[in-house]
Write a protein that holds these residues in place. Sequence first.
Motif, mmCIF file in Angstrom:
data_model
loop_
_atom_site.group_PDB
_atom_site.id
_atom_site.type_symbol
_atom_site.label_atom_id
_atom_site.label_comp_id
_atom_site.label_asym_id
_atom_site.label_seq_id
_atom_site.Cartn_x
_atom_site.Cartn_y
_atom_site.Cartn_z
ATOM 1 N N GLU A 147 0.481 -1.128 -0.288
ATOM 2 C CA GLU A 147 0.081 0.193 0.070
ATOM 3 C C GLU A 147 1.033 1.464 -0.130
ATOM 4 O O GLU A 147 0.676 1.843 -1.317
ATOM 5 C CB GLU A 147 -1.113 -0.270 1.391
ATOM 6 C CG GLU A 147 -1.630 0.930 1.023
ATOM 7 C CD GLU A 147 -3.018 0.626 2.709
ATOM 8 O OE1 GLU A 147 -3.033 2.239 3.165
ATOM 9 O OE2 GLU A 147 -3.115 -0.262 2.738
ATOM 10 N N ALA A 148 2.289 1.073 1.294
ATOM 11 C CA ALA A 148 2.840 2.107 0.961
ATOM 12 C C ALA A 148 3.735 2.739 -0.450
ATOM 13 O O ALA A 148 3.373 3.875 -0.548
ATOM 14 C CB ALA A 148 3.827 2.375 1.823
ATOM 15 N N SER A 149 3.574 1.520 -1.643
ATOM 16 C CA SER A 149 4.999 1.626 -2.432
ATOM 17 C C SER A 149 3.772 2.259 -3.511
ATOM 18 O O SER A 149 3.863 3.302 -4.832
ATOM 19 C CB SER A 149 4.747 -0.120 -3.086
ATOM 20 O OG SER A 149 3.302 -0.964 -3.494
ATOM 21 N N GLU A 150 2.653 1.885 -3.854
ATOM 22 C CA GLU A 150 1.311 2.559 -4.379
ATOM 23 C C GLU A 150 1.183 4.018 -4.223
ATOM 24 O O GLU A 150 0.981 4.691 -4.658
ATOM 25 C CB GLU A 150 0.091 1.960 -4.178
ATOM 26 C CG GLU A 150 0.001 0.182 -4.856
ATOM 27 C CD GLU A 150 -0.748 0.092 -4.842
ATOM 28 O OE1 GLU A 150 -1.547 -0.024 -3.974
ATOM 29 O OE2 GLU A 150 -0.735 -1.867 -4.992
ATOM 30 N N ALA A 151 0.989 4.386 -2.869
ATOM 31 C CA ALA A 151 1.484 5.879 -1.861
ATOM 32 C C ALA A 151 1.745 6.200 -3.011
ATOM 33 O O ALA A 151 1.674 7.897 -2.600
ATOM 34 C CB ALA A 151 0.866 5.910 -0.753
ATOM 35 N N HIS A 152 3.171 5.636 -3.108
ATOM 36 C CA HIS A 152 4.549 6.860 -3.072
ATOM 37 C C HIS A 152 5.460 6.398 -4.569
ATOM 38 O O HIS A 152 5.904 5.307 -4.562
ATOM 39 C CB HIS A 152 5.472 6.636 -1.519
ATOM 40 C CG HIS A 152 4.686 6.923 -0.557
ATOM 41 N ND1 HIS A 152 4.982 8.472 -0.392
ATOM 42 C CD2 HIS A 152 4.145 6.646 0.379
ATOM 43 C CE1 HIS A 152 4.513 8.461 1.177
ATOM 44 N NE2 HIS A 152 3.896 7.229 1.513
#
Length: 116
Positions: A42-47
């Motif tokens: 999820e963090a990879s998709e948000a950043h």
Amino acid sequence: MATVALTKDNLVETIESNDVVFIDFWASWCRPCMFFGPIFEEASEAHPDLTFAKLDTEANQDVAMALQIQSIPTLMAYKGGKLVYREAGALSKSQLDQLVQAVVEFDPEAAEAAEA
């Protein structure tokens, strides 16, 4: 951007060719890794401007040994090719969000100058 799968063949290139890199060292049998995996994704998709990568320690035991990974999950963060964070254990979403922000704001060259 989805996470990048790391191996011994692309680890160094990934670290050196990206400004900020977060690496999740994991294994399929690791329960905390299964908890942390979706948070990391999820963090990879948000950043999408940052690089998030995963290294399967079972498939890449030589790399895990060389980096002295003794517990998983272990999270490492690199900025400008320099290791700026290393810690074992799964993080919550808010902890990972705080870490991402701290690494993005961190200036490794200023930190080196302050130590000198």
